[in-house]
Design a protein around this motif. Sequence first.
Motif, PDB file in Angstrom:
ATOM      1  N   THR A  80       0.831  -1.135   0.078  1.00 48.72           N
ATOM      2  CA  THR A  80       0.005   0.034   0.118  1.00 48.72           C
ATOM      3  C   THR A  80       0.988   1.235  -0.023  1.00 48.72           C
ATOM      4  O   THR A  80       2.030   1.345   0.603  1.00 48.72           O
ATOM      5  CB  THR A  80      -1.011   0.047   1.074  1.00 48.72           C
ATOM      6  OG1 THR A  80      -0.024   0.003   2.448  1.00 48.72           O
ATOM      7  CG2 THR A  80      -1.601  -1.081   1.159  1.00 48.72           C
ATOM      8  N   THR A  93      -6.640   0.534  -7.140  1.00 47.72           N
ATOM      9  CA  THR A  93      -7.346   1.083  -6.077  1.00 47.72           C
ATOM     10  C   THR A  93      -7.884  -0.391  -5.338  1.00 47.72           C
ATOM     11  O   THR A  93      -7.563  -1.427  -5.710  1.00 47.72           O
ATOM     12  CB  THR A  93      -8.597   1.572  -6.662  1.00 47.72           C
ATOM     13  OG1 THR A  93      -9.653   0.751  -7.606  1.00 47.72           O
ATOM     14  CG2 THR A  93      -8.158   2.944  -7.736  1.00 47.72           C
ATOM     15  N   PRO A  94      -8.409  -0.160  -3.984  1.00 42.10           N
ATOM     16  CA  PRO A  94      -8.983  -1.208  -3.280  1.00 42.10           C
ATOM     17  C   PRO A  94      -9.831  -2.135  -4.040  1.00 42.10           C
ATOM     18  O   PRO A  94      -9.733  -3.306  -4.002  1.00 42.10           O
ATOM     19  CB  PRO A  94      -9.620  -0.663  -2.179  1.00 42.10           C
ATOM     20  CG  PRO A  94      -8.948   0.734  -2.015  1.00 42.10           C
ATOM     21  CD  PRO A  94      -8.633   1.066  -3.251  1.00 42.10           C
ATOM     22  N   ILE A 136      -5.405   3.995  -1.669  1.00 39.43           N
ATOM     23  CA  ILE A 136      -6.807   4.390  -1.328  1.00 39.43           C
ATOM     24  C   ILE A 136      -7.163   5.708  -1.552  1.00 39.43           C
ATOM     25  O   ILE A 136      -6.522   6.588  -0.756  1.00 39.43           O
ATOM     26  CB  ILE A 136      -7.029   3.826   0.113  1.00 39.43           C
ATOM     27  CG1 ILE A 136      -6.893   2.738   0.487  1.00 39.43           C
ATOM     28  CG2 ILE A 136      -8.559   4.367   0.600  1.00 39.43           C
ATOM     29  CD1 ILE A 136      -6.738   2.072   1.988  1.00 39.43           C
ATOM     30  N   THR A 138      -8.543   9.233  -1.522  1.00 40.35           N
ATOM     31  CA  THR A 138      -9.046  10.076  -0.385  1.00 40.35           C
ATOM     32  C   THR A 138      -9.324  11.572  -0.841  1.00 40.35           C
ATOM     33  O   THR A 138      -8.715  12.017  -1.765  1.00 40.35           O
ATOM     34  CB  THR A 138      -8.085  10.140   0.916  1.00 40.35           C
ATOM     35  OG1 THR A 138      -7.005  10.894   0.697  1.00 40.35           O
ATOM     36  CG2 THR A 138      -8.058   8.726   1.492  1.00 40.35           C
ATOM     37  N   ALA A 150      -6.973   1.765   6.867  1.00 39.12           N
ATOM     38  CA  ALA A 150      -6.807   1.302   5.445  1.00 39.12           C
ATOM     39  C   ALA A 150      -7.040   0.003   5.538  1.00 39.12           C
ATOM     40  O   ALA A 150      -7.224  -0.484   4.446  1.00 39.12           O
ATOM     41  CB  ALA A 150      -5.244   1.778   5.523  1.00 39.12           C
ATOM     42  N   VAL A 153     -10.505  -1.032   4.872  1.00 39.23           N
ATOM     43  CA  VAL A 153     -11.179  -0.881   3.697  1.00 39.23           C
ATOM     44  C   VAL A 153     -10.651  -1.575   2.513  1.00 39.23           C
ATOM     45  O   VAL A 153     -11.581  -2.220   1.669  1.00 39.23           O
ATOM     46  CB  VAL A 153     -10.556   0.687   3.013  1.00 39.23           C
ATOM     47  CG1 VAL A 153     -10.628   1.016   1.722  1.00 39.23           C
ATOM     48  CG2 VAL A 153     -11.237   1.889   3.905  1.00 39.23           C
ATOM     49  N   VAL A 154      -9.277  -1.890   2.616  1.00 33.52           N
ATOM     50  CA  VAL A 154      -8.833  -3.074   1.406  1.00 33.52           C
ATOM     51  C   VAL A 154      -9.569  -4.360   1.877  1.00 33.52           C
ATOM     52  O   VAL A 154      -9.841  -5.017   0.988  1.00 33.52           O
ATOM     53  CB  VAL A 154      -7.417  -3.092   1.603  1.00 33.52           C
ATOM     54  CG1 VAL A 154      -6.843  -4.096   0.535  1.00 33.52           C
ATOM     55  CG2 VAL A 154      -6.748  -1.728   1.436  1.00 33.52           C
TER      56      VAL A 154
END
Length: 249
Positions: A80, A93-94, A136, A138, A150, A153-154
């Motif tokens: 990341t 992206t995730p 990610i 933002t 983080a 989210v992933v």
Amino acid sequence: MLEELRVVLFRPKYPENIGSVARACLNMGVSNLVVVAPCGFNMEKALPLATVHARHVLESATIVETLAQAVDGCTAVFGTTARTGGWRKGILTPDSLAGVVDERLRGGGRVALVFGPEDKGLTNEETALCSGLMTIPTSQEGTSLNLAQAVVVVLYECFKRSLDTPFVPGGPPEERPATVQEQETMFHNFQETLLAINFLKDDNPDYWMLPVRRFFSKINLRRNEFNLLMGISRQVQWFVKTYGPGVKK
């Protein structure tokens, strides 16, 4: 499905963040947590953030000294990063990362997701061990995420991709569509009901049912909805037969 997904925390600075990450792992069905050279790790500080539910994830976490040890045996490693541009091209992206991870895992692979230190992230040397990088997106007003934020989210994106059927809040997956035969049964039942309450004209009920049919042709009627409408129709017919005009009270 996520048994072979490994979350790697590289030199995390705060034990509380490690505990929060353990909880995030539990929430998203990941049990394989590896911590690389943590700074002053303290189990007593980490446990309250893991909560009693994720205690086993935290206590079973593997602690190693190098990133190479942490990703040993993996077939793909994704790091990341908050820094983009320069040589860091093709950053995922995730959501797009989750698609790649899902494909690798379903193919029998073993995947590691690497999260860098809270203050500076992964260096170029560390990302050299990665198969790819992920960031990610933002708001520009706040580009820094807490480590556990983080991770969750992933992992959330990976968890969604790992499901064999889409997640439906509060219940099972949506039921199958009603068949043509079931719809015809419903239309016949509707016609009898609408005649019973004098909504349709007796002289040509099939003709007057056409607008009803056109209405339902716009709807992808599901089996549970078919059952609901049939139940309402039967109840209306029962009420008319029991309490309608001409019925002796």
